[in-house]
Motif scaffolding. Structure first.
Motif, PDB file in Angstrom:
ATOM      1  N   ARG A 413       4.558  57.407   6.880  1.00  0.00           N
ATOM      2  CA  ARG A 413       4.537  56.826   5.528  1.00  0.00           C
ATOM      3  C   ARG A 413       4.668  55.301   5.594  1.00  0.00           C
ATOM      4  NH1 ARG A 413       8.374  59.781   3.549  1.00  0.00           N
ATOM      5  NH2 ARG A 413      10.029  58.201   3.649  1.00  0.00           N
ATOM      6  N   GLU A 414       5.405  54.832   6.588  1.00  0.00           N
ATOM      7  CA  GLU A 414       5.645  53.391   6.709  1.00  0.00           C
ATOM      8  C   GLU A 414       4.605  52.685   7.591  1.00  0.00           C
ATOM      9  OE1 GLU A 414       9.717  53.184   7.997  1.00  0.00           O
ATOM     10  OE2 GLU A 414      10.484  53.741   6.016  1.00  0.00           O
ATOM     11  N   GLY A 415       3.542  53.403   7.953  1.00  0.00           N
ATOM     12  CA  GLY A 415       2.416  52.737   8.609  1.00  0.00           C
ATOM     13  C   GLY A 415       2.268  52.985  10.101  1.00  0.00           C
ATOM     14  N   SER A 416       3.054  53.884  10.651  1.00  0.00           N
ATOM     15  CA  SER A 416       2.946  54.177  12.087  1.00  0.00           C
ATOM     16  C   SER A 416       1.663  54.967  12.351  1.00  0.00           C
ATOM     17  CB  SER A 416       4.157  54.996  12.529  1.00  0.00           C
ATOM     18  OG  SER A 416       4.200  55.085  13.927  1.00  0.00           O
ATOM     19  N   LEU A 417       1.034  54.687  13.489  1.00  0.00           N
ATOM     20  CA  LEU A 417      -0.207  55.380  13.858  1.00  0.00           C
ATOM     21  C   LEU A 417       0.118  56.506  14.832  1.00  0.00           C
ATOM     22  CD1 LEU A 417      -2.424  52.216  14.455  1.00  0.00           C
ATOM     23  CD2 LEU A 417      -2.230  53.578  12.361  1.00  0.00           C
ATOM     24  N   ASP A 418      -0.525  57.642  14.645  1.00  0.00           N
ATOM     25  CA  ASP A 418      -0.246  58.804  15.485  1.00  0.00           C
ATOM     26  C   ASP A 418      -1.540  59.249  16.158  1.00  0.00           C
ATOM     27  OD1 ASP A 418       1.489  60.753  16.541  1.00  0.00           O
ATOM     28  OD2 ASP A 418       0.774  62.230  15.093  1.00  0.00           O
ATOM     29  N   PHE A 419      -1.816  58.654  17.321  1.00  0.00           N
ATOM     30  CA  PHE A 419      -3.051  58.963  18.040  1.00  0.00           C
ATOM     31  C   PHE A 419      -2.906  60.256  18.841  1.00  0.00           C
ATOM     32  CE2 PHE A 419      -3.467  54.275  17.688  1.00  0.00           C
ATOM     33  CZ  PHE A 419      -4.712  54.235  17.085  1.00  0.00           C
ATOM     34  N   SER A 507      -9.396  46.644   4.304  1.00  0.00           N
ATOM     35  CA  SER A 507      -8.409  47.265   3.415  1.00  0.00           C
ATOM     36  C   SER A 507      -6.993  46.935   3.888  1.00  0.00           C
ATOM     37  CB  SER A 507      -8.623  48.783   3.422  1.00  0.00           C
ATOM     38  OG  SER A 507      -7.663  49.413   2.635  1.00  0.00           O
ATOM     39  N   LYS A 508      -6.100  46.670   2.965  1.00  0.00           N
ATOM     40  CA  LYS A 508      -4.696  46.347   3.283  1.00  0.00           C
ATOM     41  C   LYS A 508      -3.782  47.461   2.769  1.00  0.00           C
ATOM     42  CE  LYS A 508      -5.861  42.226   4.764  1.00  0.00           C
ATOM     43  NZ  LYS A 508      -6.000  41.986   6.171  1.00  0.00           N
ATOM     44  N   PRO A 509      -2.726  47.839   3.520  1.00  0.00           N
ATOM     45  CA  PRO A 509      -2.473  47.404   4.886  1.00  0.00           C
ATOM     46  C   PRO A 509      -3.438  48.087   5.863  1.00  0.00           C
ATOM     47  CG  PRO A 509      -0.827  49.015   4.250  1.00  0.00           C
ATOM     48  CD  PRO A 509      -1.689  48.780   3.038  1.00  0.00           C
ATOM     49  N   LEU A 510      -3.721  47.390   6.949  1.00  0.00           N
ATOM     50  CA  LEU A 510      -4.681  47.871   7.941  1.00  0.00           C
ATOM     51  C   LEU A 510      -4.249  49.208   8.543  1.00  0.00           C
ATOM     52  CD1 LEU A 510      -7.162  47.444   9.762  1.00  0.00           C
ATOM     53  CD2 LEU A 510      -5.726  46.060  11.262  1.00  0.00           C
ATOM     54  N   SER A 511      -2.949  49.361   8.783  1.00  0.00           N
ATOM     55  CA  SER A 511      -2.458  50.599   9.408  1.00  0.00           C
ATOM     56  C   SER A 511      -2.796  51.824   8.569  1.00  0.00           C
ATOM     57  CB  SER A 511      -0.948  50.518   9.647  1.00  0.00           C
ATOM     58  OG  SER A 511      -0.270  50.271   8.434  1.00  0.00           O
ATOM     59  N   ILE A 548       7.467  40.149  18.094  1.00  0.00           N
ATOM     60  CA  ILE A 548       6.435  40.028  17.050  1.00  0.00           C
ATOM     61  C   ILE A 548       6.243  41.378  16.344  1.00  0.00           C
ATOM     62  CG2 ILE A 548       5.202  38.134  18.194  1.00  0.00           C
ATOM     63  CD1 ILE A 548       3.145  40.322  19.144  1.00  0.00           C
ATOM     64  N   GLY A 549       7.138  42.333  16.641  1.00  0.00           N
ATOM     65  CA  GLY A 549       7.017  43.655  16.040  1.00  0.00           C
ATOM     66  C   GLY A 549       6.062  44.548  16.810  1.00  0.00           C
ATOM     67  N   HIS A 550       5.978  45.784  16.366  1.00  0.00           N
ATOM     68  CA  HIS A 550       5.115  46.771  17.031  1.00  0.00           C
ATOM     69  C   HIS A 550       4.160  47.343  15.994  1.00  0.00           C
ATOM     70  CE1 HIS A 550       3.768  50.139  19.427  1.00  0.00           C
ATOM     71  NE2 HIS A 550       4.514  49.756  20.453  1.00  0.00           N
ATOM     72  N   PHE A 551       2.905  46.849  16.028  1.00  0.00           N
ATOM     73  CA  PHE A 551       1.910  47.252  15.036  1.00  0.00           C
ATOM     74  C   PHE A 551       1.670  48.759  15.044  1.00  0.00           C
ATOM     75  CE2 PHE A 551      -2.542  48.327  14.096  1.00  0.00           C
ATOM     76  CZ  PHE A 551      -2.591  47.950  12.760  1.00  0.00           C
ATOM     77  N   GLY A 552       1.470  49.328  16.225  1.00  0.00           N
ATOM     78  CA  GLY A 552       1.128  50.754  16.334  1.00  0.00           C
ATOM     79  C   GLY A 552       2.187  51.674  15.762  1.00  0.00           C
ATOM     80  N   LEU A 553       3.450  51.313  15.940  1.00  0.00           N
ATOM     81  CA  LEU A 553       4.547  52.137  15.425  1.00  0.00           C
ATOM     82  C   LEU A 553       4.962  51.718  14.012  1.00  0.00           C
ATOM     83  CD1 LEU A 553       6.765  52.389  18.645  1.00  0.00           C
ATOM     84  CD2 LEU A 553       5.412  54.221  17.596  1.00  0.00           C
ATOM     85  N   GLY A 554       4.550  50.529  13.607  1.00  0.00           N
ATOM     86  CA  GLY A 554       4.944  50.040  12.284  1.00  0.00           C
ATOM     87  C   GLY A 554       6.402  49.608  12.243  1.00  0.00           C
ATOM     88  N   PHE A 555       6.950  49.184  13.394  1.00  0.00           N
ATOM     89  CA  PHE A 555       8.364  48.782  13.482  1.00  0.00           C
ATOM     90  C   PHE A 555       8.469  47.259  13.592  1.00  0.00           C
ATOM     91  CE2 PHE A 555       9.665  52.948  15.885  1.00  0.00           C
ATOM     92  CZ  PHE A 555       9.503  53.666  14.704  1.00  0.00           C
ATOM     93  N   LYS A 556       9.440  46.675  12.883  1.00  0.00           N
ATOM     94  CA  LYS A 556       9.708  45.239  13.030  1.00  0.00           C
ATOM     95  C   LYS A 556      10.474  44.960  14.319  1.00  0.00           C
ATOM     96  CE  LYS A 556      11.028  42.454   9.706  1.00  0.00           C
ATOM     97  NZ  LYS A 556      11.751  41.924   8.527  1.00  0.00           N
TER      98      LYS A 556
END
Length: 718
Positions: A413-419, A507-511, A548-556
């Motif tokens: 829900r918070e933007g984490s990617l699950d490949f 589209s925003k957010p990209l995740s 710089i945070g973790h884009f793939g997990l959506g974690f700051k």
């Protein structure tokens, strides 16, 4: 005065001569002869003048004592990759340079070998749009260890390298061969002694005999050694490990939180021997969860600066090959003293997190502890309990499963990617020969542990990250993941559009946009293909002292805390967490830590990539061995890559990839269409596109190059 004028005139003549023939190089005698200056004293003057001109950067000195005009004093530096056909490419390191890649013809590679860091002079326009260059200096040899097969020809010993990008055989001195009692046909590891004259073979020195070429042990060890992973520990490291007591000192019990009565257990693969983490869960009276993640306290045993620590830093990580592990720590520690084996007291670093019904961590605490794992579970055993509700500690495991689903839902829900990235495992016979390839299945029990480890890692990183905001910087190792490259995302969008899927890059957010794409392809025939290409569009996660945070997990905030037996950064994170929260640290120590961390992060990231390459190579080796017994067999596959020279096809059941060469597509003349990711028949207009399902027959398996060739039987209709 007269001599100065003479020298000045000679210099002018040499410069004019070389400039006029700027694409060629000459030896001193050739220059002297062309200028008509063949007297001994004149040759001496030319020699002195040339040396001065080289020092001033007006002329380049090449191997074999050749000299060449330097039209552009700017030299570009980069890493050389050599093609088996003899030419090479240098990827330029300087990000500001307009030239990103340079083509190196075979005649201009000189004494450089694949992997070397080199200085390149631009000599003109090369292959396609690329600049053409000449290697003028080898700044650093890229390969510490080279593996190959020892051979003997006309009484002279040579090593034929395993890697086809190493296009020269290496001469080996007979004394060196005898010292190691090596014989022709042995698989050996060598190091480069020297190579200064391209007219002669490079010289190598045997450092290890790995076994008979073709034998399982020798081939697996050769893969590890070729990436410079050691196959044994130095004596001083093993001696230091032996001094570590098997039992926990009695004085340590009083210093730690005693959790030996707490119900905690490990959940790991069936063949695991090193158990980094145990988990516990209690339901509190108010219905909240008290989740415990208990990690082996390696930092108690491995002190900073010790022999074991320095070797662990050098290795950076454990390497998991098809049939063995090359551990980061000696076996006494990794499989015994540190490992959270069942029914024995073990030192741990515990994180307790109070988690509410929405998956939010409301409170947390860190403790140096002593635990006693109650059970060693495999993932399959826990999965059975999840599915049936029966088995040891079933009530706790079912609650854990419930919590893991809450955490996963919140994370997505918070933007984490699950490949979804498929993996394989092998069933081997007693000789290490693969008799079956099995595609791994991602179970709920895997997700359970994943979610708990992610939460513990995030909690530790957040704690330290927020400490740094209180007028004091606390240097730390973060696991970071940058935003994807926009150009790669556009290519991904174009690719999935051709498969009939929608991906909105802007589209925003990209995740969320990426999540929607992954949801569209889920459970379709394209799922793994799209996941794979989407992952390649992402930046690589690395270790960094800069968060710089973790884009793939959506974690700051994110770090690696949960695997100190097998990852060096986790061991450092344990030390820093304890030092910052328990021991206290002065400014001098903070400066010392801040100086060390960038190099630790850089080295650990490099070793992680290298370990992944070794693991992939060992899988490829076993896949090729397996397919050798299946020549002539027909398989269903999916086109996983399209290039000018053919189609890459992956057999989906066993994840084996091979090539259908375009010359074997005999029913038409096929043209490569880059925009459509396809080969298209000129006359029939038949199209073979990325993602198409096809039937193929195995026609050739080359174990030395680890290549598999297929012929196409036809498309499988949808």
């Amino acid at each position: 005065m007269k001599e100065e004028v003479e020298i000045s005139k000679i210099k002018e003549r040499i410069l004019k001569f070389l400039k006029k023939r700027s694409k060629r190089s000459f030896r001193l005698k050739e220059i002297a002869r062309k200028l008509g200056l063949m007297e001994e004293y004149e040759m001496d003057v030319i020699r002195r003048v040339l040396m001065e001109m080289v020092e001033r950067g007006e002329v380049i000195k090449l191997p074999r004592n050749k000299y060449k005009f330097k039209p552009n004093p700017k030299i570009l530096v980069g890493r050389l990759t050599v093609n088996p056909n003899g030419y090479g490419f240098v990827e330029v390191e300087n990000e500001d340079s307009q030239i990103k890649e340079i083509f190196i013809p075979p005649r201009f590679i000189h004494t450089a070998i694949d992997g070397d860091k080199v200085a390149v002079s631009i000599v003109g326009k090369g292959k396609g749009e690329l600049a053409e260059g000449e290697i003028v200096d080898i700044i650093e040899r890229g390969r510490k260890i080279i593996t190959g097969v020892l051979s003997k020809r006309k009484g002279i010993y040579f090593v034929v390298p395993d890697d086809k990008r190493l296009i020269h055989d290496f001469y080996i001195d007979e004394k060196n061969v005898k010292k190691f009692n090596a014989r022709p046909g042995d698989k050996v590891a060598i190091e480069l002694v020297d190579w200064i004259d391209e007219r002669f073979a490079p010289e190598g020195r045997i450092v290890e005999v790995l076994g008979q070429a073709g034998e399982n042990d020798a081939e697996i060890l050769a893969i590890a050694r070729s990436y410079n992973f050691p196959t044994r520990f130095p004596d001083e490291v093993l001696e230091e490990a032996e001094e570590i007591p098997d039992e926990i000192p009695s004085s340590e019990y009083a210093k730690r939180l005693d959790l030996r009565n707490l119900i905690c257990f490990t959940i790991d693969p069936e063949d695991a021997k090193d158990f980094d983490d145990a988990v516990s869960l209690e339901i509190l009276p108010d219905g909240k969860y008290k989740l415990g993640v208990h990690i082996a306290d390696v930092s108690y045993y491995v002190k900073e600066g010790s022999e074991i620590d320095l070797e662990a830093l050098k290795r950076g990580t454990s390497v998991y090959l098809v049939d063995r592990v090359i551990p980061m720590l000696p076996e006494k520690l990794s499989n015994n003293v540190c490992s959270l084996n069942p029914n024995v007291d073990r030192l741990a670093y515990s994180v307790f997190m109070i988690v509410n019904s929405k998956g939010v961590v409301e409170k947390y605490s860190f403790h140096k502890s002593i635990i006693r794992s109650k059970r060693r579970f495999t993932y399959e055993e826990v999965q059975k309990i999840i599915e049936t509700g029966e088995g040891d500690y079933a009530d706790i495991i079912l609650e854990m499963h419930k919590l893991s689903k809450i955490l996963l839902k919140k994370r997505l829900r918070e933007g984490s990617l699950d490949f979804e990235t498929p993996e394989v495992k092998f069933k081997l016979d007693e000789d290490g020969k693969p008799i079956e390839i099995i595609k791994k299945v991602r179970l709920d029990s895997h997700r359970l542990i994943e979610e708990f480890m992610l939460l513990a890692n995030q909690t530790v990183a957040k704690h330290i990250g927020k400490m740094s905001k209180k007028n004091r910087e606390y240097p730390f190792i973060y696991r970071v993941h940058d935003l994807p490259d926009p150009a790669k995302l556009k290519s991904l969008a174009e690719f999935v559009r051709k498969l009939g899927f929608k991906f909105e890059v802007d589209s925003k957010p990209l995740s969320k946009s990426i999540q929607k794409l992954l949801a569209q392809v889920k459970d379709t025939e394209y799922e793994y293909l799209v996941n794979d290409i989407a992952i390649r569009s992402m930046a690589k996660a690395i270790y960094s002292e800069k968060n710089i945070g973790h884009f793939g997990l959506g974690f700051k905030y994110y770090t690696h805390f949960t695997s100190p037996i097998r990852r060096y950064p986790d061991l450092v994170v344990h030390r820093l967490l304890y030092e910052y929260t328990e021991k206290g640290v002065d400014d001098k120590r903070l400066r010392e830590i801040a100086q060390k961390l960038p190099q630790i992060c850089k080295h650990s990231s490099e070793m992680e990539i290298r370990a992944m390459e070794v693991e992939r190579e060992s899988i490829k080796l076993k896949q090729v061995e397996y397919m050798k017994d299946h020549i002539g067999k027909v398989f269903d596959g999916i086109i996983s890559g399209v290039v000018e020279f053919g189609l890459f096809v992956e057999i989906q059941d066993i994840l084996v990839e091979g090539l259908v060469k375009v010359r074997d597509l005999t029913d038409d003349y096929y043209i490569y269409d880059e925009n459509q990711y396809a080969l298209i028949g000129k006359y029939t207009k038949k199209v073979y596109r990325l993602g198409d399902k096809v039937k193929v027959r195995v026609v050739r398996v080359d174990e030395s190059s680890r290549e598999i060739d297929f012929v196409l039987i036809g498309k499988i209709s949808r």
